[in-house]
Scaffold this motif. Structure first.
Motif, PDB file in Angstrom:
ATOM      1  N   LEU A   7       0.829  -1.204   0.000  1.00  0.00           N
ATOM      2  CA  LEU A   7       0.000   0.000   0.000  1.00  0.00           C
ATOM      3  C   LEU A   7       0.866   1.257   0.000  1.00  0.00           C
ATOM      4  O   LEU A   7       0.573   2.223  -0.706  1.00  0.00           O
ATOM      5  CB  LEU A   7      -0.949  -0.003   1.205  1.00  0.00           C
ATOM      6  N   GLN A   8       1.928   1.246   0.792  1.00  0.00           N
ATOM      7  CA  GLN A   8       2.860   2.382   0.843  1.00  0.00           C
ATOM      8  C   GLN A   8       3.458   2.632  -0.545  1.00  0.00           C
ATOM      9  O   GLN A   8       3.490   3.774  -1.013  1.00  0.00           O
ATOM     10  CB  GLN A   8       3.967   2.090   1.865  1.00  0.00           C
ATOM     11  N   ASP A   9       3.915   1.570  -1.198  1.00  0.00           N
ATOM     12  CA  ASP A   9       4.532   1.694  -2.521  1.00  0.00           C
ATOM     13  C   ASP A   9       3.538   2.212  -3.565  1.00  0.00           C
ATOM     14  O   ASP A   9       3.912   2.947  -4.476  1.00  0.00           O
ATOM     15  CB  ASP A   9       5.108   0.352  -2.985  1.00  0.00           C
ATOM     16  N   LEU A  10       2.272   1.838  -3.423  1.00  0.00           N
ATOM     17  CA  LEU A  10       1.239   2.263  -4.361  1.00  0.00           C
ATOM     18  C   LEU A  10       0.774   3.697  -4.097  1.00  0.00           C
ATOM     19  O   LEU A  10       0.634   4.496  -5.030  1.00  0.00           O
ATOM     20  CB  LEU A  10       0.038   1.302  -4.281  1.00  0.00           C
ATOM     21  N   LEU A  11       0.550   4.026  -2.818  1.00  0.00           N
ATOM     22  CA  LEU A  11      -0.127   5.283  -2.485  1.00  0.00           C
ATOM     23  C   LEU A  11       0.801   6.471  -2.207  1.00  0.00           C
ATOM     24  O   LEU A  11       0.449   7.608  -2.516  1.00  0.00           O
ATOM     25  CB  LEU A  11      -1.050   5.056  -1.288  1.00  0.00           C
ATOM     26  N   ALA A  12       1.974   6.224  -1.639  1.00  0.00           N
ATOM     27  CA  ALA A  12       2.872   7.330  -1.285  1.00  0.00           C
ATOM     28  C   ALA A  12       3.236   8.201  -2.496  1.00  0.00           C
ATOM     29  O   ALA A  12       3.215   9.436  -2.387  1.00  0.00           O
ATOM     30  CB  ALA A  12       4.123   6.809  -0.586  1.00  0.00           C
ATOM     31  N   PRO A  13       3.548   7.625  -3.667  1.00  0.00           N
ATOM     32  CA  PRO A  13       3.870   8.490  -4.815  1.00  0.00           C
ATOM     33  C   PRO A  13       2.709   9.411  -5.223  1.00  0.00           C
ATOM     34  O   PRO A  13       2.941  10.534  -5.674  1.00  0.00           O
ATOM     35  CB  PRO A  13       4.197   7.504  -5.938  1.00  0.00           C
ATOM     36  N   ILE A  14       1.484   8.948  -5.040  1.00  0.00           N
ATOM     37  CA  ILE A  14       0.319   9.770  -5.381  1.00  0.00           C
ATOM     38  C   ILE A  14       0.213  10.939  -4.407  1.00  0.00           C
ATOM     39  O   ILE A  14       0.004  12.084  -4.801  1.00  0.00           O
ATOM     40  CB  ILE A  14      -0.966   8.911  -5.372  1.00  0.00           C
ATOM     41  N   VAL A  15       0.383  10.642  -3.117  1.00  0.00           N
ATOM     42  CA  VAL A  15       0.344  11.692  -2.093  1.00  0.00           C
ATOM     43  C   VAL A  15       1.440  12.716  -2.366  1.00  0.00           C
ATOM     44  O   VAL A  15       1.210  13.932  -2.325  1.00  0.00           O
ATOM     45  CB  VAL A  15       0.491  11.074  -0.683  1.00  0.00           C
ATOM     46  N   VAL A  61      -7.376   5.529  -7.529  1.00  0.00           N
ATOM     47  CA  VAL A  61      -6.326   4.522  -7.721  1.00  0.00           C
ATOM     48  C   VAL A  61      -6.705   3.216  -7.036  1.00  0.00           C
ATOM     49  O   VAL A  61      -6.520   2.130  -7.592  1.00  0.00           O
ATOM     50  CB  VAL A  61      -4.972   5.045  -7.200  1.00  0.00           C
ATOM     51  N   LEU A  62      -7.243   3.301  -5.834  1.00  0.00           N
ATOM     52  CA  LEU A  62      -7.643   2.099  -5.100  1.00  0.00           C
ATOM     53  C   LEU A  62      -8.746   1.339  -5.831  1.00  0.00           C
ATOM     54  O   LEU A  62      -8.758   0.107  -5.827  1.00  0.00           O
ATOM     55  CB  LEU A  62      -8.076   2.453  -3.669  1.00  0.00           C
ATOM     56  N   ASP A  63      -9.655   2.068  -6.466  1.00  0.00           N
ATOM     57  CA  ASP A  63     -10.720   1.414  -7.225  1.00  0.00           C
ATOM     58  C   ASP A  63     -10.153   0.635  -8.414  1.00  0.00           C
ATOM     59  O   ASP A  63     -10.615  -0.460  -8.726  1.00  0.00           O
ATOM     60  CB  ASP A  63     -11.744   2.432  -7.722  1.00  0.00           C
ATOM     61  N   VAL A  64      -9.145   1.189  -9.074  1.00  0.00           N
ATOM     62  CA  VAL A  64      -8.551   0.535 -10.249  1.00  0.00           C
ATOM     63  C   VAL A  64      -7.625  -0.605  -9.830  1.00  0.00           C
ATOM     64  O   VAL A  64      -7.720  -1.718 -10.343  1.00  0.00           O
ATOM     65  CB  VAL A  64      -7.776   1.566 -11.109  1.00  0.00           C
ATOM     66  N   GLU A  65      -6.731  -0.344  -8.890  1.00  0.00           N
ATOM     67  CA  GLU A  65      -5.714  -1.326  -8.490  1.00  0.00           C
ATOM     68  C   GLU A  65      -6.278  -2.418  -7.578  1.00  0.00           C
ATOM     69  O   GLU A  65      -5.766  -3.525  -7.559  1.00  0.00           O
ATOM     70  CB  GLU A  65      -4.544  -0.630  -7.797  1.00  0.00           C
ATOM     71  N   ASP A  66      -7.277  -2.080  -6.772  1.00  0.00           N
ATOM     72  CA  ASP A  66      -7.945  -2.997  -5.849  1.00  0.00           C
ATOM     73  C   ASP A  66      -6.973  -3.820  -4.983  1.00  0.00           C
ATOM     74  O   ASP A  66      -7.016  -5.056  -4.978  1.00  0.00           O
ATOM     75  CB  ASP A  66      -8.875  -3.927  -6.636  1.00  0.00           C
ATOM     76  N   PRO A  67      -6.075  -3.139  -4.203  1.00  0.00           N
ATOM     77  CA  PRO A  67      -5.082  -3.857  -3.406  1.00  0.00           C
ATOM     78  C   PRO A  67      -5.619  -4.435  -2.094  1.00  0.00           C
ATOM     79  O   PRO A  67      -4.939  -5.225  -1.446  1.00  0.00           O
ATOM     80  CB  PRO A  67      -4.041  -2.780  -3.114  1.00  0.00           C
TER      81      PRO A  67
END
Length: 151
Positions: A7-15, A61-67
């Motif tokens: 989750l960190q790897d997916l979301l931190a760059p967006i933030v 992003v969470l809707d598309v990636e669904d992690p």
């Protein structure tokens, strides 16, 4: 790699692309009422509008990636005064502050510590409780928060 690291790897760059710091991520698995909490930070502080902006971007992003499987609530928040600590660098930045720390496994027959952060030694957090210093291995820390001082 743990779920939190993914989750960190997916979301931190967006933030960070939105010019905020991703302070940390918590996932509280509570059956049908799980919570994914993202803490954001900015040198000018955090407003409700900031949280809303980041929340909208992360939701897409969470809707598309669904992690995360199953239902959960997404929360975006400032770390606040009793900010959680997620990294050794964060502990290092708060040397001299009081913290509450909960461990995954006991050290010297205890899992809960509250005291002054004295420093970092390799991968251990040094905390002074009363007149005794404990070396707490970072990998054993389940949860840590700063204890606000209102003096």
């Amino acid at each position: 790699m743990t779920k939190l690291q993914k989750l960190q790897d997916l979301l931190a760059p967006i933030v960070e692309a939105l010019e905020f710091q991703c302070w940390g991520i918590e996932f509280l698995s509570q059956g049908r009422h799980s919570v994914l909490r993202i803490y954001i930070e900015h040198e000018d502080g955090i407003t409700v509008d900031d949280c809303e902006l980041v929340s909208r971007q992360l939701s897409a992003v969470l809707d598309v990636e669904d992690p995360v499987s199953g239902e959960y609530t997404l929360e975006v928040s400032s770390p606040g005064m009793d900010r959680p600590l997620f990294t050794l660098d964060q502990f290092s930045a708060f040397i001299g502050q009081n913290a509450k720390i909960k461990l995954r496994a006991p050290i010297e027959e205890r899992r809960h510590f509250q005291g002054l952060i004295r420093g970092i030694e390799e991968d251990d957090v040094v905390i002074q409780v009363d007149n005794y210093e404990y070396l707490l291995p970072f990998e054993l820390i389940e949860k840590a928060n700063i204890v606000p001082n209102f003096d």
